[in-house]
Design an enzyme around this catalytic site. Structure first.
Site, mmCIF file in Angstrom:
data_model
loop_
_atom_site.group_PDB
_atom_site.id
_atom_site.type_symbol
_atom_site.label_atom_id
_atom_site.label_comp_id
_atom_site.label_asym_id
_atom_site.label_seq_id
_atom_site.Cartn_x
_atom_site.Cartn_y
_atom_site.Cartn_z
ATOM 1 N N ASP A 92 0.848 -1.191 0.000
ATOM 2 C CA ASP A 92 0.000 0.000 0.000
ATOM 3 C C ASP A 92 0.882 1.239 0.000
ATOM 4 O O ASP A 92 2.100 1.164 0.166
ATOM 5 C CB ASP A 92 -0.985 -0.014 1.165
ATOM 6 N N ASP A 270 -7.899 -7.348 1.283
ATOM 7 C CA ASP A 270 -6.899 -7.497 2.337
ATOM 8 C C ASP A 270 -7.524 -7.034 3.635
ATOM 9 O O ASP A 270 -8.428 -6.200 3.638
ATOM 10 C CB ASP A 270 -5.650 -6.661 2.051
ATOM 11 N N HIS A 338 -5.006 -20.947 11.753
ATOM 12 C CA HIS A 338 -6.380 -21.385 11.497
ATOM 13 C C HIS A 338 -7.178 -20.297 10.791
ATOM 14 O O HIS A 338 -7.897 -20.573 9.814
ATOM 15 C CB HIS A 338 -7.059 -21.755 12.819
#
Length: 378
Positions: A92, A270, A338
């Site tokens: 970015d 994102d 996870h």
């Protein structure tokens, strides 16, 4: 291999299943980019991030320019070598962090003068400097420098901010094109602004298309407007962007946000949510997020979610609850892995649903289950 290309293989309504091809590999879209703010996806090894199915990660210009410094990273071989990630990286521009983190910032036509939130040192970030920093980092996808319009904003404030961002977008394009090394290896994305105002979004889209970019981002959303307002804005602003280029919704987000945005034609996402949640004991499952701090998990022998492929499936919720309560470092490592695996599994299911022409049915079933909560009895 081509510097940058985008191919749409299948559509389902407004949703697109495609592939971005770059020198460092292919990016399957819709895609979610884990955030590697300071040259690391927190609590994860780069090879572990890749194992979750991530094709690309995001790096942060603001944080890396302050520490360890973009020039230092360049001397050490660039960001890919520095952090041992050989796939594409999007960086970015640093504009959002300057506005949200920096001290004593002053916005002018030239750019933003600010003090570092780390040590108070003074810096100036301009479109030209932002592009230069991203060149030092060796970014594969470079973002133009913009002002992220805050919410709420009046029409006049949103227009002034949008106009400034469009002038900065042109300067970013010129700075990018002036570097043969950068333009020969990287892609440049423009950022649409205009808050929730349809005519401002239209003006921004036309200005960006006139300049010309490899891809187009939707900026200025997920800044407090709420999901309903975000979706209603996407309904009109996403189709304004060139259909043959990828569309990137910056800073989004929650799993149900992503599903809704994919259905509105967004290709890239994102967000820090899966990693930040991993460090605060929140785990994402197909039945919704759960808080592992809660005492209800202390005797629960079940895994977090057997349908999410990660090492966390080998451990019970009771054990993870224990790790969290003891503040063991293994807890954020397992829960973060996870969570990123869950996000990547969600993206794969979305891609599959588009391929099969059943996205609406998948989305309805997903949202019903996800919002229904983790209510299975032990």
């Amino acid at each position: 291999m081509t510097r940058f290309s985008f191919d749409v293989h299948k559509t389902d309504g407004k949703a697109r299943r495609g592939t971005i091809t770059m020198q460092r590999g292919e990016i399957r879209t819709p895609a979610f980019m884990p955030v590697g703010t300071a040259a690391t996806v927190k609590a994860m090894l780069p090879e572990s991030v890749r194992q979750t199915g991530a094709d690309i990660i995001l790096g942060n210009t603001y944080h890396l320019m302050l520490r360890p410094g973009a020039e230092r990273i360049a001397e050490l071989g660039g960001l890919h070598q520095f952090m041992n990630w050989d796939r594409p990286i999007l960086t970015d521009s640093g504009g959002f962090q300057v506005m949200s983190l920096a001290k004593l910032r002053k916005l002018t036509e030239e750019g933003v003068a600010f003090q570092s939130h780390i040590d108070g040192s003074r810096h100036m970030l301009t479109p030209e400097r932002s592009i230069e920093i991203q060149r030092f980092l060796g970014s594969d996808i470079v973002m133009c420098f913009d002002e992220c319009t805050p919410f709420p904003a009046t029409y006049e404030q949103a227009k002034e901010s949008k106009d400034l961002s469009m002038r900065w977008a042109r300067r970013s394009r010129e700075a990018f094109d002036s570097s043969a090394q950068q333009s020969g290896k990287s892609a440049l994305f423009g950022i649409q602004q205009g808050s929730v105002f349809e005519d401002l979004r239209e003006q921004s889209s036309k200005a960006l298309a006139d300049i010309g970019f490899d891809g187009y981002a939707v900026g200025g959303l997920a800044v407090g407007e709420g999901q309903e307002a975000m979706f209603s804005t996407l309904d009109f602003c996403a189709p304004m962007l060139p259909a043959e280029k990828p569309r990137y919704l910056m800073g989004v987000g929650k799993p149900d946000d992503i599903v809704g945005a994919v259905m509105r034609g967004i290709d890239m996402f994102d967000c820090v949510m899966p990693t930040r949640s991993g460090r605060t004991a929140q785990a994402f499952t197909w039945r919704g997020p759960i808080n592992l701090r809660n005492a209800r998990h202390k005797d629960d022998p079940r895994p977090l979610d057997p349908d999410v492929p990660s090492p966390a499936t080998h451990y019970s919720r009771a054990y993870l609850h224990h790790l969290v309560r003891c503040e063991e470092i293994l807890a954020p490592m397992l829960v973060t892995w996870h969570n990123i695996a869950f996000y990547q599994a969600l993206m794969q299911r979305l891609r599959d649903a588009i391929e099969q022409g059943c996205l609406a049915d998948f989305a309805a079933q997903f949202l019903e289950t996800y919002r229904g909560g983790d209510i299975d009895p032990l």
